[in-house]
Design an enzyme around this catalytic site. Structure first.
Site, short mmCIF file in Angstrom:
data_model
loop_
_atom_site.label_atom_id
_atom_site.label_comp_id
_atom_site.label_asym_id
_atom_site.label_seq_id
_atom_site.Cartn_x
_atom_site.Cartn_y
_atom_site.Cartn_z
N LYS A 1 5.51 2.00 -2.99
CA LYS A 1 5.37 3.32 -3.60
C LYS A 1 5.63 3.16 -5.08
O LYS A 1 6.31 2.21 -5.50
CB LYS A 1 6.37 4.30 -2.99
CG LYS A 1 5.96 5.75 -3.07
CD LYS A 1 4.96 6.17 -2.01
CE LYS A 1 4.46 7.56 -2.26
NZ LYS A 1 3.68 8.08 -1.13
N ASN B 1 -2.55 18.99 -2.20
CA ASN B 1 -3.57 18.30 -1.41
C ASN B 1 -3.28 18.38 0.09
O ASN B 1 -4.15 18.75 0.88
CB ASN B 1 -3.65 16.85 -1.87
CG ASN B 1 -4.55 16.02 -0.98
OD1 ASN B 1 -4.09 15.34 -0.07
ND2 ASN B 1 -5.84 16.11 -1.20
N GLN C 1 7.14 4.24 3.86
CA GLN C 1 5.74 3.83 3.88
C GLN C 1 5.55 2.54 4.70
O GLN C 1 4.55 2.39 5.40
CB GLN C 1 5.28 3.60 2.44
CG GLN C 1 3.78 3.50 2.26
CD GLN C 1 3.09 4.86 2.22
OE1 GLN C 1 3.56 5.76 1.55
NE2 GLN C 1 2.00 4.99 2.94
N THR D 1 -4.73 13.57 5.04
CA THR D 1 -3.32 13.75 5.40
C THR D 1 -3.13 15.10 6.10
O THR D 1 -2.47 15.19 7.15
CB THR D 1 -2.42 13.65 4.15
OG1 THR D 1 -2.76 12.45 3.45
CG2 THR D 1 -0.95 13.62 4.52
N GLY E 1 -2.89 8.19 -4.41
CA GLY E 1 -2.25 9.38 -4.98
C GLY E 1 -1.03 9.81 -4.20
O GLY E 1 -0.73 9.29 -3.13
N ASP E 2 -0.29 10.75 -4.75
CA ASP E 2 0.83 11.42 -4.09
C ASP E 2 1.06 12.67 -4.93
O ASP E 2 0.14 13.12 -5.65
CB ASP E 2 2.07 10.50 -4.04
CG ASP E 2 3.20 11.06 -3.16
OD1 ASP E 2 3.10 10.94 -1.93
OD2 ASP E 2 4.17 11.64 -3.68
N SER F 1 -7.03 5.73 3.74
CA SER F 1 -7.06 4.81 2.61
C SER F 1 -7.44 3.41 3.08
O SER F 1 -8.21 2.70 2.43
CB SER F 1 -5.68 4.74 1.93
OG SER F 1 -5.53 5.79 1.01
N LYS G 1 5.50 3.62 8.32
CA LYS G 1 4.31 4.46 8.57
C LYS G 1 3.06 3.59 8.65
O LYS G 1 2.26 3.72 9.56
CB LYS G 1 4.18 5.46 7.42
CG LYS G 1 2.98 6.37 7.53
CD LYS G 1 2.76 7.16 6.26
CE LYS G 1 4.05 7.81 5.82
NZ LYS G 1 3.86 8.71 4.68
N LYS H 1 0.86 -1.19 0.00
CA LYS H 1 0.00 0.00 0.00
C LYS H 1 0.89 1.23 0.00
O LYS H 1 1.81 1.35 0.82
CB LYS H 1 -0.88 -0.01 1.27
CG LYS H 1 -1.86 1.13 1.36
CD LYS H 1 -3.15 0.81 0.64
CE LYS H 1 -3.96 2.05 0.33
NZ LYS H 1 -3.62 2.71 -0.96
#
Ligand code: NDP
Length: 447
Positions: free
Chosen positions: A128, A243, A113, A212, A167-168, A379, A116, A92
């Protein structure tokens, strides 16, 4: 072997095996430097080479993305997906479309990630991906053709139980729509749980867009509460105007803070009476324009081309743009101007030198691994809703996000104290995340 020298050796090996990937080296160093006391307490992690295994991605996918621009010219970009670790759940992590993207950036992001996602306590592994494609200045049709070509190759590696992107930077609601639409067409299945950040009109979770930024502000608020302070009335600066930045500003304002500056990659807006968020949202989300246009519409605001947002005096600073955007010089300026808290909405925005200055000064510092975990947590809530074919209300989902961020803060805080570093959220986050992943890896044997 002494644990510190073992960790040095592991780091040297990572640098040798991944030459030129400086951001990846930086991210690995920052995590494994925290782990000496963990190896002391849990010698089985060294025996089973957990750190060595965690530093090696499970799978790295690199592919060609050919597409045709509006002039009929063929364009070629490079696509990446680094599936870093699936000990805790399906891979993820988001997709980044930005010209600076190369393997080292995607690996640093995938590595971060993994920890996290572990800290959130949700059943998700770390990954990622992205491309060196630049959506800026491209028409909707060009972005669509690029996304369709990208997912045509990547789709075979995805699935709700395998790998779930989101997204990123450069990947927002428009791109997620094109990616999901083409995926659905290729596999001939409406597999909602294969991607998150979808529009709530077709399977997305409410609050994912805000998560976020909101989560980062909840995290700052928790750090301040520990110090008997509150975000209410604080003067803040936020870098970026994408964002994460937009919804960090929104939550700061809802909680009574005043946000006096934000930015994009060209310059900074300083509005001493407080940033008018509706104008930023219209400029950035609807019209896809530059932040300099804000100053043309607001006489009190000043636009500083090429300026640093960290030069604007504030009590709370939220870096929400990109990696290594806050260096030692910026950290010194923030501290000299009386800044008391920094929380990273972006991934690894503060350089190691800046982080050291914040710790030495004793201000509250929330690393991205913990402070921006609200996005991926929501998410995971989206995946939960997709799996049960349910859709929760905004209020309920936001309440869940708030609880998750309070738990993330508590875990990091308590873990730091347990390992003799009270108030050091970097150490707390690294150790708490690492132990969760390590325990699952131990249980699975050598795989
Ligand atoms: P967006 O693309 O929406 O916004 C990015 C913002 O940062 C823009 O204002 C952009 O300015 C600026 N920016 C990007 N690259 C640079 C650069 N090299 N130098 C200066 N400014 C730059 O991305 P997000 O808001 O989604 O992501 C921002 C950060 O938050 C990233 O580090 C991301 O990894 C992290 N993050 C995002 C999550 C999410 O849910 N979206 C979750 C967790 C972390 P410009 O428009 O001029 O390029």
């Amino acid at each position: 072997m002494q644990n510190d020298s073992r960790i040095n050796q592991i780091f040297e090996q990572v640098v040798r095996r991944n030459p030129g990937e400086t951001e990846f080296h930086q991210a690995v160093k920052e995590v494994i430097e925290s782990l000496g006391p963990v190896l002391h307490k849990h010698p089985q992690y060294a025996e089973h080479k957990i750190i060595e295994r965690i530093c090696e991605p499970e799978r790295q996918i690199i592919f060609r993305v050919p597409w045709v621009d509006d002039r009929g010219e063929v364009q070629i970009n490079r696509g990446f997906r680094v599936q870093f670790n699936s000990a805790l759940g399906p891979y993820k992590g988001g997709l980044r479309f930005h010209p600076s993207v190369y393997l080292g950036i995607i690996k640093f992001l995938g590595f971060e990630q993994t920890f996290k996602n572990a800290i959130t306590g949700m059943p998700i592994g770390g990954a990622k991906g992205g491309s060196d494609f630049d959506p800026k200045g491209r028409s909707d049709a060009e972005v669509m053709r690029f996304c369709q070509s990208f997912i045509l190759e990547l789709h075979r590696h995805l699935g709700e139980y395998t790998d779930v992107p989101a997204g990123d930077i450069g990947v927002g609601a428009r791109e997620i729509g094109y990616l999901f639409g083409q995926y659905k067409r290729i596999v001939n299945r409406y597999e909602s749980g294969v991607i998150t950040g979808k529009s709530p009109q077709w399977g997305g979770a409410l609050v994912r867009r805000e998560a976020t930024g909101y989560g980062c502000v909840y995290f700052v608020d928790e750090m301040l509460k520990v110090r008997d302070q509150s975000i209410d009335g604080m003067s803040c600066v936020v870098s970026g105007s994408g964002n994460v930045a937009i919804y960090a500003i929104e939550k700061l304002q809802q909680l009574g803070a005043q946000v006096v500056a934000c930015s994009d990659s060209n310059g900074v807006i300083h509005d001493p009476h407080g940033i008018r968020l509706d104008a930023v949202k219209r400029l950035k989300e609807v019209e896809r324009r530059r932040i300099r246009d804000y100053a043309a519409e607001h006489r009190d605001a000043r636009y500083i081309e090429g300026g640093s947002v960290w030069d604007i005096p504030c009590q709370v600073a939220l870096p929400c743009a990109t990696q290594n955007e806050l260096d030692e010089r910026a950290a010194r300026t923030l501290l000299a101007n009386g800044c008391i808290a920094v929380a990273e909405g972006a991934n690894m925005p503060s350089t190691p030198g800046a982080v050291k200055l914040f710790h030495d000064a004793g201000i509250a510092f929330g690393p991205g691994k913990a402070a921006n975990a609200g996005g991926v947590s929501t998410s995971a809530l989206e995946m939960q809703q997709n799996a049960s074919r349910d859709a929760w209300t905004f209020e309920f989902t936001e309440q869940r996000l708030n609880e998750i961020m309070r738990n993330v803060h508590r875990d990091c805080y308590e873990t730091a104290a347990e390992y003799g570093n009270s108030g050091n959220y970097v150490i707390g986050a690294n150790i708490a995340g690492f132990i969760r992943v390590a325990e699952a890896m131990l249980a699975f044997g050598v795989i």
